[in-house]
Write an enzyme that holds these catalytic residues in place. Structure first.
Site, PDB file in Angstrom:
ATOM      1  N   LYS A  76       0.516  -1.188  -0.089  1.00 14.16           N
ATOM      2  CA  LYS A  76       0.343   0.320  -0.298  1.00 14.16           C
ATOM      3  C   LYS A  76       0.448   1.460  -0.014  1.00 14.16           C
ATOM      4  O   LYS A  76       2.018   1.474   0.520  1.00 14.16           O
ATOM      5  CB  LYS A  76      -1.039   0.076   1.307  1.00 14.16           C
ATOM      6  CG  LYS A  76      -1.728  -1.155   1.217  1.00 14.16           C
ATOM      7  CD  LYS A  76      -2.679  -0.979   2.339  1.00 14.16           C
ATOM      8  CE  LYS A  76      -4.323  -2.048   2.333  1.00 14.16           C
ATOM      9  NZ  LYS A  76      -5.347  -2.077   3.709  1.00 14.16           N
TER      10      LYS A  76
ATOM     11  N   TYR B 144     -12.556  -1.885  -3.841  1.00 13.69           N
ATOM     12  CA  TYR B 144     -12.715  -1.798  -2.568  1.00 13.69           C
ATOM     13  C   TYR B 144     -14.873  -2.051  -2.519  1.00 13.69           C
ATOM     14  O   TYR B 144     -14.962  -1.734  -1.796  1.00 13.69           O
ATOM     15  CB  TYR B 144     -12.151  -1.247  -1.995  1.00 13.69           C
ATOM     16  CG  TYR B 144     -11.288  -1.534  -0.954  1.00 13.69           C
ATOM     17  CD1 TYR B 144     -10.746  -2.410  -0.160  1.00 13.69           C
ATOM     18  CD2 TYR B 144      -9.811  -0.577  -1.558  1.00 13.69           C
ATOM     19  CE1 TYR B 144      -9.682  -2.963   0.065  1.00 13.69           C
ATOM     20  CE2 TYR B 144      -8.734  -1.035  -1.170  1.00 13.69           C
ATOM     21  CZ  TYR B 144      -8.275  -2.501  -0.294  1.00 13.69           C
ATOM     22  OH  TYR B 144      -7.361  -2.670   0.129  1.00 13.69           O
TER      23      TYR B 144
ATOM     24  N   THR C 207      -4.879  -7.205  11.096  1.00 13.68           N
ATOM     25  CA  THR C 207      -5.404  -6.338   9.908  1.00 13.68           C
ATOM     26  C   THR C 207      -5.088  -4.711  11.080  1.00 13.68           C
ATOM     27  O   THR C 207      -4.457  -3.758  10.360  1.00 13.68           O
ATOM     28  CB  THR C 207      -6.663  -6.129   9.789  1.00 13.68           C
ATOM     29  OG1 THR C 207      -7.338  -7.211   9.612  1.00 13.68           O
ATOM     30  CG2 THR C 207      -7.389  -4.940   8.524  1.00 13.68           C
TER      31      THR C 207
ATOM     32  N   ARG D  53       2.610  -6.730   9.125  1.00  9.60           N
ATOM     33  CA  ARG D  53       2.290  -5.146   9.707  1.00  9.60           C
ATOM     34  C   ARG D  53       2.648  -4.785  10.789  1.00  9.60           C
ATOM     35  O   ARG D  53       2.847  -3.402  11.016  1.00  9.60           O
ATOM     36  CB  ARG D  53       0.564  -5.917   9.354  1.00  9.60           C
ATOM     37  CG  ARG D  53      -0.318  -5.457   8.465  1.00  9.60           C
ATOM     38  CD  ARG D  53      -0.885  -5.634   8.675  1.00  9.60           C
ATOM     39  NE  ARG D  53      -2.605  -5.337   6.998  1.00  9.60           N
ATOM     40  CZ  ARG D  53      -3.037  -6.418   6.742  1.00  9.60           C
ATOM     41  NH1 ARG D  53      -3.396  -7.355   7.840  1.00  9.60           N
ATOM     42  NH2 ARG D  53      -3.973  -5.628   5.869  1.00  9.60           N
TER      43      ARG D  53
ATOM     44  N   ASN E 232      -1.740   0.575   7.111  1.00  7.29           N
ATOM     45  CA  ASN E 232      -1.787  -0.956   7.271  1.00  7.29           C
ATOM     46  C   ASN E 232      -0.651  -1.622   6.152  1.00  7.29           C
ATOM     47  O   ASN E 232      -0.713  -3.234   6.268  1.00  7.29           O
ATOM     48  CB  ASN E 232      -2.555  -1.675   7.911  1.00  7.29           C
ATOM     49  CG  ASN E 232      -3.673  -1.988   6.969  1.00  7.29           C
ATOM     50  OD1 ASN E 232      -3.530  -1.845   5.808  1.00  7.29           O
ATOM     51  ND2 ASN E 232      -4.569  -2.730   7.224  1.00  7.29           N
TER      52      ASN E 232
ATOM     53  N   GLU F  91      -9.223 -10.390  -8.086  1.00  4.92           N
ATOM     54  CA  GLU F  91      -8.413  -9.733  -7.943  1.00  4.92           C
ATOM     55  C   GLU F  91      -6.926  -9.167  -8.621  1.00  4.92           C
ATOM     56  O   GLU F  91      -6.733  -8.641  -9.341  1.00  4.92           O
ATOM     57  CB  GLU F  91      -8.502  -9.408  -6.378  1.00  4.92           C
ATOM     58  CG  GLU F  91      -9.096  -8.977  -5.637  1.00  4.92           C
ATOM     59  CD  GLU F  91      -8.444  -9.166  -4.114  1.00  4.92           C
ATOM     60  OE1 GLU F  91      -7.326  -9.652  -3.565  1.00  4.92           O
ATOM     61  OE2 GLU F  91      -9.201  -9.212  -3.347  1.00  4.92           O
TER      62      GLU F  91
END
Ligand code: GDP
Length: 137
Positions: free
Chosen positions: A9, A49, A91, A102, A112, A126
């Site tokens: 991310k 998403y 998460t 993480r 995260n 995906e």
């Protein structure tokens, strides 16, 4: 052999830890079958998403995912989907087990560090969202 989708991310890309995260995958028996750096548009992030569209944090999640480039990869190996989820950790990085991606690289529940498909069915969807067949080898 399973395949799963990973996203590094924007927070982790900005921290310059892409190589360190890809090394976690390779060092734990996963092969990188495809990878690329992408700047998502708002429409891309909303579509990716879509399952979370009704969640209260949807707007924040979309804004975060378009705040900078991401690195998307197809990871391949035995139990690749579950193995990637184990390597990622919980998460919320504050709840993530020591030694997980993480725990080591993430700051907060939104920033995260990584996404990983949560089922084989979603992994197939995906992977198709980001890659053509000829890019996966
Ligand atoms: P994951 O499969 O571990 O990534 O978690 P989920 O599928 O439940 O959530 C998807 C993503 O939404 C997470 O990775 C977070 O980036 C984000 N998210 C989940 N819960 C929250 C929350 O309470 N607040 C915010 N801002 N983001 C959240």
């Amino acid at each position: 052999m399973e395949q799963t989708l990973s996203i590094i991310k924007p927070d982790a890309v900005a921290k310059n830890v892409v190589g360190k995260i890809l090394d976690r995958f390779e060092s734990n028996g996963l092969r990188i079958a495809a990878t690329k750096k992408v700047q998502l548009s708002k429409a891309d992030a909303e579509a990716f998403y879509a399952v979370h569209a009704e969640r209260p944090f949807f707007g924040e999640l979309v804004d975060f995912m378009i705040s900078g480039p991401v690195v998307v990869s197809v990871l391949e190996g035995e139990d690749a989907m579950a193995k990637n989820r184990d390597l990622m950790g919980a998460t919320n990085p504050k709840e993530a087990a020591a030694g997980t991606i993480r725990a080591d690289f993430a700051e907060s529940i939104d920033a995260n560090a990584v996404h990983g498909s949560d089922s084989l069915e979603n992994a197939a969807i995906e992977i198709k969202f980001f890659f053509s067949d000829r890019e996966i080898c």
